[in-house]
Design an enzyme around this catalytic site. Structure first.
Site, mmCIF file in Angstrom:
data_model
loop_
_atom_site.group_PDB
_atom_site.id
_atom_site.type_symbol
_atom_site.label_atom_id
_atom_site.label_comp_id
_atom_site.label_asym_id
_atom_site.label_seq_id
_atom_site.Cartn_x
_atom_site.Cartn_y
_atom_site.Cartn_z
ATOM 1 N N ARG A 122 14.703 -6.628 -27.576
ATOM 2 C CA ARG A 122 15.451 -7.452 -26.490
ATOM 3 C C ARG A 122 16.643 -6.650 -26.470
ATOM 4 O O ARG A 122 17.473 -6.322 -27.292
ATOM 5 C CB ARG A 122 15.812 -8.883 -26.998
ATOM 6 C CG ARG A 122 16.934 -9.370 -26.328
ATOM 7 C CD ARG A 122 16.864 -11.036 -26.547
ATOM 8 N NE ARG A 122 17.904 -11.528 -25.752
ATOM 9 C CZ ARG A 122 17.942 -12.934 -25.794
ATOM 10 N NH1 ARG A 122 17.499 -13.638 -26.528
ATOM 11 N NH2 ARG A 122 18.977 -13.259 -24.770
ATOM 12 N N ARG B 267 14.558 -11.406 -20.396
ATOM 13 C CA ARG B 267 14.521 -11.041 -21.751
ATOM 14 C C ARG B 267 12.846 -11.042 -22.252
ATOM 15 O O ARG B 267 12.257 -11.620 -21.975
ATOM 16 C CB ARG B 267 15.333 -11.860 -22.797
ATOM 17 C CG ARG B 267 14.782 -13.119 -23.240
ATOM 18 C CD ARG B 267 15.458 -14.370 -21.923
ATOM 19 N NE ARG B 267 16.875 -14.362 -21.586
ATOM 20 C CZ ARG B 267 17.531 -15.279 -22.247
ATOM 21 N NH1 ARG B 267 16.992 -16.047 -22.983
ATOM 22 N NH2 ARG B 267 18.693 -15.649 -21.920
ATOM 23 N N ASP C 148 13.292 -14.570 -26.515
ATOM 24 C CA ASP C 148 14.380 -15.359 -27.033
ATOM 25 C C ASP C 148 13.980 -16.329 -27.866
ATOM 26 O O ASP C 148 13.051 -16.949 -27.820
ATOM 27 C CB ASP C 148 15.088 -16.131 -25.481
ATOM 28 C CG ASP C 148 16.095 -17.089 -26.009
ATOM 29 O OD1 ASP C 148 16.984 -16.468 -26.618
ATOM 30 O OD2 ASP C 148 16.270 -18.251 -25.381
ATOM 31 N N ASP D 131 15.355 -19.592 -30.344
ATOM 32 C CA ASP D 131 16.336 -20.412 -30.471
ATOM 33 C C ASP D 131 15.985 -21.372 -31.636
ATOM 34 O O ASP D 131 14.743 -21.951 -31.775
ATOM 35 C CB ASP D 131 16.649 -21.117 -29.239
ATOM 36 C CG ASP D 131 17.523 -20.167 -28.272
ATOM 37 O OD1 ASP D 131 17.871 -19.278 -28.626
ATOM 38 O OD2 ASP D 131 17.093 -20.638 -27.121
HETATM 39 N N1 PH2 Z 1 16.079 -19.533 -21.389
HETATM 40 C C1 PH2 Z 1 17.353 -19.585 -21.063
HETATM 41 C C2 PH2 Z 1 17.961 -19.719 -19.730
HETATM 42 N N2 PH2 Z 1 16.736 -20.354 -18.853
HETATM 43 N N3 PH2 Z 1 14.486 -21.082 -18.359
HETATM 44 C C3 PH2 Z 1 13.168 -21.078 -18.673
HETATM 45 N N4 PH2 Z 1 12.465 -21.217 -17.760
HETATM 46 N N5 PH2 Z 1 12.971 -20.672 -19.782
HETATM 47 C C4 PH2 Z 1 13.828 -20.329 -20.880
HETATM 48 O O1 PH2 Z 1 13.302 -19.991 -22.136
HETATM 49 C C5 PH2 Z 1 15.050 -19.995 -20.256
HETATM 50 C C6 PH2 Z 1 15.470 -20.431 -19.036
HETATM 51 C C7 PH2 Z 1 18.209 -19.237 -22.052
HETATM 52 O O2 PH2 Z 1 17.821 -19.005 -23.370
HETATM 53 MG MG MG Z 2 17.728 -19.774 -25.172
HETATM 54 MG MG MG Z 3 18.976 -17.498 -27.502
#
Ligand code: PH2
Ligand code: MG
Ligand code: MG
Length: 285
Positions: A208, A217, A220, A222
């Site tokens: 990333r 990315r 991600d 979290d």
């Molecule tokens: N993650 C984000 C911002 N926007 N949109 C979708 N559809 N899926 C995501 O995982 C995502 C996002 C910030 O982490």
């Molecule tokens: Mg996120």
């Molecule tokens: Mg994050």
């Protein structure tokens, strides 16, 4: 700093060993202890209250060897380390050496022994019960499913995974492609901050590169929820501050833990932009 309280050659008789003759008859052991704590104040003031009275750990070691029944020197050393660390919060590490002075061996050996050193952090890590935590993952660059699968393979304590959803990007630049999103449930004894660094490591492993906020990315990862724990710090906020506004989080989370997603949240969210695309089989990951 390197300050230590040192105990050498503490001799105690006890029943420790695997052989049946050792289970029947007490034999002599010898213990050395190194207790690491800050002795600055005691060295300056000459006050016993500023240090620990070494009679206390000596008595604890005697009691462990005399009254407990273990087979292994390792376990005895483990008990000593636990007990001494637990006896005073100022102690930050303990090294214990436990020697059997007349080991029943068909060879000329003066003693056998085990040495363990543990810090407070090591012992807490081991003692901490597992917590149920939820991790959200998203990818919208490259081989999205492969990045998610690789991260799941490396996620410690993985218990279950939601369906995979394809979702329209929320926020960020216009020109980015759709995401694949999922939520994983884990059982973890890592503390929340150690778990966060695991998440960062998984993102790095997926190559990333962080450019713009909410930009595309490869991966991600979290921390959504960590048991009932609430955390508000600069590095980490738990529960994740925006999770209940985001259908790409709530939809997969509700596959695993509908009880955490009261209906109100789901129905108040825009149903558009989230399509179920399939499932990941944990047994073939
Ligand atoms: N993650 C984000 C911002 N926007 N949109 C979708 N559809 N899926 C995501 O995982 C995502 C996002 C910030 O982490
Ligand atoms: Mg996120
Ligand atoms: Mg994050």
């Amino acid at each position: 700093m390197g300050d230590h309280i040192e105990v050498r050659g503490l001799r105690v008789v006890g029943i420790i060993g695997v052989l049946s003759e050792e289970r029947r008859r007490a034999q002599p052991f010898e213990v050395d202890l190194d207790i690491e704590l800050d002795l600055t104040e005691a060295a300056r003031s000459d006050a016993l209250a500023a240090t620990i009275n070494y009679a206390v750990p000596v008595e604890a070691v005697e009691a462990i060897i005399r009254t407990e029944r273990h087979e292994l020197l390792e376990r005895v050393a483990g008990r000593i380390v636990e007990e001494v660390l637990g006896s005073d919060p100022r102690v930050f590490a303990v090294e214990a050496t436990v020697r059997k002075l007349h080991p029943p061996l068909p060879a000329d050996v003066s003693s056998t022994g085990v040495r363990l050193r543990r810090t407070r952090a090591d012992v807490h890590e081991l003692a901490r019960p597992a917590t149920r935590a939820f991790i959200a993952m998203g990818s919208n660059l490259g081989d999205r499913l492969a990045y998610l699968a690789q991260a799941l393979r490396s996620l410690p304590g993985l218990a279950s995974v939601s369906q995979v959803y394809e979702t329209d990007p929320v926020g960020g630049p216009d020109n980015q492609g759709p995401y694949l999103n999922l939520v994983a449930e884990i059982q973890t004894s890592l503390d929340p901050f150690a778990l966060l660094s695991v998440c960062h490591r998984l993102e790095q492993q997926a190559g990333r590169i962080r450019t713009e906020t909410n930009g595309p990315r490869t991966l991600d990862v979290d921390v959504l929820l960590y048991g009932d724990t609430e955390i508000r710090s600069a590095e980490l906020t738990v529960p994740h501050p925006r999770m209940f506004e985001r259908r790409f989080v709530v939809q997969p989370l509700s596959d695993l833990a509908p009880e955490l997603c009261p209906l109100g949240w789901m129905t108040s969210l825009d149903p558009g932009g989230v399509r179920r695309v399939g499932s990941i089989d944990l047994t073939t990951l």
